[in-house]
Design an enzyme around this catalytic site. Structure first.
Site, PDB file in Angstrom:
ATOM      1  N   ASP A 188       0.862  -1.187   0.000  1.00  0.00           N
ATOM      2  CA  ASP A 188       0.000   0.000   0.000  1.00  0.00           C
ATOM      3  C   ASP A 188       0.894   1.232   0.000  1.00  0.00           C
ATOM      4  OD1 ASP A 188      -2.316   1.514  -0.012  1.00  0.00           O
ATOM      5  OD2 ASP A 188      -2.655   1.372   2.143  1.00  0.00           O
ATOM      6  N   ASP A 205       2.410   2.395   8.005  1.00  0.00           N
ATOM      7  CA  ASP A 205       1.188   1.666   7.623  1.00  0.00           C
ATOM      8  C   ASP A 205       1.502   0.318   6.965  1.00  0.00           C
ATOM      9  OD1 ASP A 205      -1.465   1.210   7.383  1.00  0.00           O
ATOM     10  OD2 ASP A 205      -1.900   2.845   6.006  1.00  0.00           O
TER      11      ASP A 205
HETATM   12  N1  LIG Z   1       4.349   7.061  14.025  1.00  0.00           N
HETATM   13  C1  LIG Z   1       3.589   8.073  13.604  1.00  0.00           C
HETATM   14  N2  LIG Z   1       3.924   9.356  13.897  1.00  0.00           N
HETATM   15  C2  LIG Z   1       3.160  10.391  13.473  1.00  0.00           C
HETATM   16  N3  LIG Z   1       2.034  10.237  12.745  1.00  0.00           N
HETATM   17  C3  LIG Z   1       1.641   8.987  12.426  1.00  0.00           C
HETATM   18  C4  LIG Z   1       2.397   7.845  12.826  1.00  0.00           C
HETATM   19  N4  LIG Z   1       1.768   6.731  12.370  1.00  0.00           N
HETATM   20  C5  LIG Z   1       0.673   7.169  11.708  1.00  0.00           C
HETATM   21  N5  LIG Z   1       0.582   8.515  11.725  1.00  0.00           N
HETATM   22  C6  LIG Z   1      -0.484   9.334  11.121  1.00  0.00           C
HETATM   23  O1  LIG Z   1      -1.697   8.619  11.152  1.00  0.00           O
HETATM   24  C7  LIG Z   1      -2.189   8.406   9.826  1.00  0.00           C
HETATM   25  C8  LIG Z   1      -2.830   7.031   9.710  1.00  0.00           C
HETATM   26  O2  LIG Z   1      -1.892   6.034   9.994  1.00  0.00           O
HETATM   27  P1  LIG Z   1      -1.724   4.760   9.068  1.00  0.00           P
HETATM   28  O3  LIG Z   1      -0.758   3.844   9.726  1.00  0.00           O
HETATM   29  O4  LIG Z   1      -1.407   5.209   7.674  1.00  0.00           O
HETATM   30  O5  LIG Z   1      -3.157   4.091   9.150  1.00  0.00           O
HETATM   31  P2  LIG Z   1      -4.368   3.953   8.116  1.00  0.00           P
HETATM   32  O6  LIG Z   1      -4.489   2.487   7.904  1.00  0.00           O
HETATM   33  O7  LIG Z   1      -5.536   4.520   8.838  1.00  0.00           O
HETATM   34  O8  LIG Z   1      -4.012   4.694   6.851  1.00  0.00           O
HETATM   35  C9  LIG Z   1      -0.992   8.600   8.928  1.00  0.00           C
HETATM   36  O9  LIG Z   1      -1.353   9.018   7.647  1.00  0.00           O
HETATM   37  C10 LIG Z   1      -0.184   9.634   9.662  1.00  0.00           C
HETATM   38  O10 LIG Z   1      -0.653  10.934   9.354  1.00  0.00           O
HETATM   39 MG   LIG Z   2      -2.288   4.969   5.827  1.00  0.00          MG
END
Ligand SMILES: Nc1ncnc2c1ncn2[C@@H]1O[C@H](COP(=O)(O)OP(=O)(O)O)[C@@H](O)[C@H]1O
Ligand SMILES: [Mg+2]
Length: 253
Positions: A188, A205
């Site tokens: 992804d 992610d």
């Molecule tokens: N370790 C992190 N530090 C700061 N922001 C984060 C972190 N992990 C995720 N995010 C924020 O949260 C959002 C969603 O996380 P993500 O892992 O991409 O999950 P999803 O499956 O909902 O897309 C990301 O786009 C980012 O903006």
């Molecule tokens: Mg994401």
């Protein structure tokens, strides 16, 4: 976006239903009783003092900034109700690392959280820039917060054109290591799952990332690279970093 407006936006969009959160009606909500128990367990174990603010609210997960004694962290909660089981099964069943777990342990969503955690650990092992994983408890992952006091790191898609190229190159370099060294295909990978912070890109992610042995791994790789080429084209970026080779292919020339 400042912190208060981020929270306000989520509340305005009805992402947080405080009535249900407090009441008995727990079916279908993120904060069902079990999730609250899991949060509590993690907070005690890792000395988390409070939830600072929600960073993101997606269909399948919620991400919060939380504050420990000295450090900020990120808590990612997979929604127990909306995770599309058919969809995620595709990424678990074909991955030799997780097929057994799927059979022996009950809940797919816990396997999913553990899978993301394991993928982060694996990337760390090969020095790929990802948020440091801290813990996994049932449907919740704790990891390092990427960002400064004011706000979390921006996604690649939100970076100004004049700063894009180095962040794009950095992301492609990390992705190449992920494929060739950790032998994981993100599946992804796009401008949405890359965080940009202090001149470096972080890959995030990873729930759906699979071993190169997954039967669809080559297709996932092609799709990831397709996303990045399309992003480069739209933003007039050059492709400075050599694209990764599929693991094993290098030896066959
Ligand atoms: N370790 C992190 N530090 C700061 N922001 C984060 C972190 N992990 C995720 N995010 C924020 O949260 C959002 C969603 O996380 P993500 O892992 O991409 O999950 P999803 O499956 O909902 O897309 C990301 O786009 C980012 O903006
Ligand atoms: Mg994401």
């Amino acid at each position: 976006m400042d912190e208060r407006s981020a929270l306000k936006q989520l509340i305005d969009r009805d992402e947080f239903n405080f009535n249900d959160f407090l009441g008995e009606k727990t079916e279908g909500l993120v904060f069902d009783r079990r999730t609250l128990d899991n949060i509590y367990t993690l907070f005690k174990q890792f000395n988390i003092k409070y939830v600072d603010y929600p960073i993101s609210s997606g269909k399948e997960s919620l991400v919060f900034k939380v504050e420990g004694e000295r450090k900020a962290a990120v808590m990612k909660i997979f929604k127990t109700s909306t995770l599309r089981f058919q969809h995620i099964n595709e990424y678990i069943e074909g991955d030799p690392r997780f097929m057994k777990q799927r059979k022996s342990r009950g809940s797919l969503i816990f396997v999913w959280a553990r899978k993301e955690y394991a993928n982060l650990l694996e990337c760390k092992k090969f020095k790929i820039r990802v948020p440091d994983p801290v813990a996994v408890e049932k449907n919740i992952i704790l990891m390092k917060y990427i960002g400064d006091k004011k706000s979390p790191a921006k996604k690649l898609k939100d970076i100004n054109q004049d700063e894009l190229q180095p962040y794009f190159d950095s992301a492609m370099a990390e992705y190449k290591k992920m494929v060739e060294k950790a032998k994981l295909i993100h599946a992804d990978f796009s401008e949405y799952n890359i965080l940009c912070y202090r001149k470096k890109s972080y890959i995030i992610d990873m729930g759906q990332a699979v071993s190169y042995k997954h039967p669809m791994a080559r297709d996932f790789l092609a799709r990831d690279l397709g996303n990045m080429r399309a992003f480069a084209r739209r933003n007039a970026l050059s492709l400075n970093i050599k694209e990764p080779k599929f693991p094993g292919d290098q030896d066959e020339q």
